[in-house]
Design a protein around this motif. Structure first.
Motif, PDB file in Angstrom:
ATOM      1  N   GLY A  34      17.951  73.550  71.133  1.00  0.00           N
ATOM      2  CA  GLY A  34      17.088  73.138  70.021  1.00  0.00           C
ATOM      3  C   GLY A  34      17.851  73.031  68.715  1.00  0.00           C
ATOM      4  O   GLY A  34      17.683  72.065  67.957  1.00  0.00           O
ATOM      5  N   LEU A  35      18.715  74.002  68.441  1.00  0.00           N
ATOM      6  CA  LEU A  35      19.530  73.938  67.230  1.00  0.00           C
ATOM      7  C   LEU A  35      20.483  72.748  67.268  1.00  0.00           C
ATOM      8  O   LEU A  35      20.714  72.101  66.249  1.00  0.00           O
ATOM      9  CB  LEU A  35      20.312  75.234  67.041  1.00  0.00           C
ATOM     10  N   THR A  36      21.003  72.458  68.441  1.00  0.00           N
ATOM     11  CA  THR A  36      21.889  71.301  68.581  1.00  0.00           C
ATOM     12  C   THR A  36      21.151  70.018  68.214  1.00  0.00           C
ATOM     13  O   THR A  36      21.673  69.184  67.457  1.00  0.00           O
ATOM     14  CB  THR A  36      22.437  71.217  70.018  1.00  0.00           C
ATOM     15  N   VAL A  37      19.939  69.868  68.712  1.00  0.00           N
ATOM     16  CA  VAL A  37      19.141  68.673  68.398  1.00  0.00           C
ATOM     17  C   VAL A  37      18.840  68.606  66.904  1.00  0.00           C
ATOM     18  O   VAL A  37      18.958  67.547  66.282  1.00  0.00           O
ATOM     19  CB  VAL A  37      17.840  68.654  69.229  1.00  0.00           C
ATOM     20  N   VAL A  38      18.475  69.734  66.315  1.00  0.00           N
ATOM     21  CA  VAL A  38      18.142  69.763  64.882  1.00  0.00           C
ATOM     22  C   VAL A  38      19.362  69.369  64.051  1.00  0.00           C
ATOM     23  O   VAL A  38      19.245  68.600  63.091  1.00  0.00           O
ATOM     24  CB  VAL A  38      17.590  71.148  64.479  1.00  0.00           C
ATOM     25  N   VAL A  39      20.538  69.855  64.411  1.00  0.00           N
ATOM     26  CA  VAL A  39      21.756  69.516  63.665  1.00  0.00           C
ATOM     27  C   VAL A  39      22.064  68.022  63.799  1.00  0.00           C
ATOM     28  O   VAL A  39      22.428  67.366  62.819  1.00  0.00           O
ATOM     29  CB  VAL A  39      22.960  70.369  64.124  1.00  0.00           C
ATOM     30  N   ILE A  40      21.896  67.480  64.996  1.00  0.00           N
ATOM     31  CA  ILE A  40      22.165  66.044  65.193  1.00  0.00           C
ATOM     32  C   ILE A  40      21.179  65.199  64.385  1.00  0.00           C
ATOM     33  O   ILE A  40      21.576  64.241  63.706  1.00  0.00           O
ATOM     34  CB  ILE A  40      22.134  65.687  66.693  1.00  0.00           C
ATOM     35  N   VAL A  41      19.904  65.556  64.437  1.00  0.00           N
ATOM     36  CA  VAL A  41      18.897  64.807  63.657  1.00  0.00           C
ATOM     37  C   VAL A  41      19.208  64.926  62.170  1.00  0.00           C
ATOM     38  O   VAL A  41      19.124  63.938  61.430  1.00  0.00           O
ATOM     39  CB  VAL A  41      17.472  65.301  63.992  1.00  0.00           C
ATOM     40  N   TYR A  42      19.571  66.114  61.717  1.00  0.00           N
ATOM     41  CA  TYR A  42      19.937  66.320  60.314  1.00  0.00           C
ATOM     42  C   TYR A  42      21.099  65.411  59.919  1.00  0.00           C
ATOM     43  O   TYR A  42      21.068  64.763  58.873  1.00  0.00           O
ATOM     44  CB  TYR A  42      20.294  67.791  60.086  1.00  0.00           C
ATOM     45  N   ALA A  43      22.137  65.379  60.758  1.00  0.00           N
ATOM     46  CA  ALA A  43      23.314  64.567  60.452  1.00  0.00           C
ATOM     47  C   ALA A  43      22.959  63.083  60.388  1.00  0.00           C
ATOM     48  O   ALA A  43      23.369  62.377  59.467  1.00  0.00           O
ATOM     49  CB  ALA A  43      24.409  64.808  61.478  1.00  0.00           C
ATOM     50  N   VAL A  44      22.172  62.612  61.342  1.00  0.00           N
ATOM     51  CA  VAL A  44      21.783  61.196  61.357  1.00  0.00           C
ATOM     52  C   VAL A  44      20.928  60.867  60.132  1.00  0.00           C
ATOM     53  O   VAL A  44      21.149  59.845  59.463  1.00  0.00           O
ATOM     54  CB  VAL A  44      21.046  60.843  62.666  1.00  0.00           C
ATOM     55  N   LEU A  45      19.964  61.730  59.815  1.00  0.00           N
ATOM     56  CA  LEU A  45      19.106  61.470  58.654  1.00  0.00           C
ATOM     57  C   LEU A  45      19.889  61.543  57.344  1.00  0.00           C
ATOM     58  O   LEU A  45      19.522  60.873  56.369  1.00  0.00           O
ATOM     59  CB  LEU A  45      17.937  62.451  58.625  1.00  0.00           C
ATOM     60  N   SER A  46      20.962  62.318  57.315  1.00  0.00           N
ATOM     61  CA  SER A  46      21.755  62.408  56.084  1.00  0.00           C
ATOM     62  C   SER A  46      22.523  61.114  55.813  1.00  0.00           C
ATOM     63  O   SER A  46      22.950  60.873  54.689  1.00  0.00           O
ATOM     64  CB  SER A  46      22.724  63.591  56.153  1.00  0.00           C
ATOM     65  N   TRP A  47      22.695  60.291  56.819  1.00  0.00           N
ATOM     66  CA  TRP A  47      23.386  59.014  56.636  1.00  0.00           C
ATOM     67  C   TRP A  47      22.464  57.950  56.050  1.00  0.00           C
ATOM     68  O   TRP A  47      22.939  56.927  55.567  1.00  0.00           O
ATOM     69  CB  TRP A  47      23.943  58.500  57.956  1.00  0.00           C
ATOM     70  N   LEU A  48      21.152  58.157  56.161  1.00  0.00           N
ATOM     71  CA  LEU A  48      20.208  57.157  55.667  1.00  0.00           C
ATOM     72  C   LEU A  48      20.139  57.215  54.145  1.00  0.00           C
ATOM     73  O   LEU A  48      20.127  58.299  53.558  1.00  0.00           O
ATOM     74  CB  LEU A  48      18.815  57.389  56.269  1.00  0.00           C
ATOM     75  N   PRO A  49      20.062  56.054  53.503  1.00  0.00           N
ATOM     76  CA  PRO A  49      20.095  56.036  52.032  1.00  0.00           C
ATOM     77  C   PRO A  49      18.819  56.564  51.368  1.00  0.00           C
ATOM     78  O   PRO A  49      18.871  57.041  50.254  1.00  0.00           O
ATOM     79  CB  PRO A  49      20.316  54.561  51.699  1.00  0.00           C
ATOM     80  N   THR A  50      17.687  56.472  52.041  1.00  0.00           N
ATOM     81  CA  THR A  50      16.435  56.907  51.417  1.00  0.00           C
ATOM     82  C   THR A  50      16.025  58.273  51.963  1.00  0.00           C
ATOM     83  O   THR A  50      16.038  58.499  53.170  1.00  0.00           O
ATOM     84  CB  THR A  50      15.299  55.898  51.691  1.00  0.00           C
ATOM     85  N   PRO A  51      15.660  59.182  51.066  1.00  0.00           N
ATOM     86  CA  PRO A  51      15.215  60.502  51.541  1.00  0.00           C
ATOM     87  C   PRO A  51      13.854  60.399  52.228  1.00  0.00           C
ATOM     88  O   PRO A  51      13.052  59.516  51.925  1.00  0.00           O
ATOM     89  CB  PRO A  51      15.128  61.332  50.262  1.00  0.00           C
TER      90      PRO A  51
END
Length: 188
Positions: free
Chosen positions: A114-131
Motif C-alpha cells: 500500500g505504501l508503495t502504491v501511495v508513493v508511486i501515485v504521489y510521484a506521478v501526481l507531483s509531475w502534473l502542473p496543476t494541483p
C-alpha cells in the motif's frame, strides 16, 4: 485450478478491503481530513469500503492514542479469514496455528504494498502542473516518510530522488519480510 481462482478472488477482495482499513488507520493517525466536506475523494472511498467492518469493531475496541485499533483489527481479521478459507480449500491439513502468523505477515505485506502504491501515485501526481485534492492528500501521506530521507539525500541536479529511495527501501523491507515469514512458518 479452482483453488487458484478462489485464491486470486480472495486476494483481490481481502486485499482491497484490508488495504483500505490500513489506509484508514494511517490517514487517521496523520489526521488527514476524510469527511465528505473535506473534499477528499480517497476518504469517502475508504469509508465506503470499511465502515461495515470497522464501525462494529469500534464499539468494542477503543482507540489507543492515534492508533485506530478497530481499523487495525479489521484488517487483521480480513487477512485471517482469507487464509482460513484458503486453508479449508487446501484440505485443512495441519498448520492451523500458522493461520495467525500468515495473517500477520499478510497484513505487513499489505502495508508495504500500500505504501508503495501511495508513493508511486504521489510521484506521478507531483509531475502534473496543476494541483489537485488527491495530490494534496497523497503529499500528506508521503511527506512524513520522505522527510528523513530528504534530510540525508540532497537534490541531484534539482531533482528530488527521495521517492525513489523510499521505493527501494520498501522493496528491501518486502524482501526481509518474505524471509522472516519463511523462517516463522518453519518454526510454527
Amino acid at each position: 485450478m479452482l483453488y487458484q481462482i478462489v485464491s486470486l478472488l480472495l486476494e483481490v477482495a481481502a486485499g482491497l478491503v484490508s488495504g483500505a482499513c490500513l489506509l484508514r488507520l494511517y490517514m487517521q493517525a496523520l489526521r488527514v481530513p476524510m469527511s465528505v466536506r473535506s473534499g477528499n475523494p480517497l476518504g469517502r472511498f475508504v469509508f465506503a469500503l470499511t465502515d461495515w467492518i470497522v464501525l462494529p469493531l469500534r464499539r468494542v475496541l477503543p482507540a489507543l492514542g492515534l492508533l485506530d485499533s478497530a481499523s487495525l483489527a479489521a484488517a487483521f481479521l480480513l487477512q485471517l479469514a482469507k487464509f482460513a478459507v484458503l486453508w479449508l480449500l487446501a484440505g485443512a491439513g495441519g498448520g492451523l496455528f500458522a493461520l495467525p502468523v500468515l495473517a500477520l505477515f499478510g497484513l505487513l505485506s499489505m502495508a508495504i504494498s500500500g505504501l508503495t502504491v501511495v508513493v508511486i501515485v504521489y510521484a506521478v501526481l507531483s509531475w502534473l502542473p496543476t494541483p489537485s485534492v488527491l495530490g494534496g492528500v497523497m503529499a500528506r501521506l508521503v511527506e512524513p516518510l520522505l522527510r528523513p530521507i530528504r534530510s540525508v539525500l540532497p537534490l541531484v541536479g534539482g531533482i528530488d530522488l527521495s521517492p525513489l529511495v523510499l521505493l527501494l527501501l520498501l522493496q528491501v523491507a518486502a524482501i526481509v519480510l518474505g524471509n522472516l515469514q519463511a523462517m516463522a512458518l518453519q518454526i510454527v
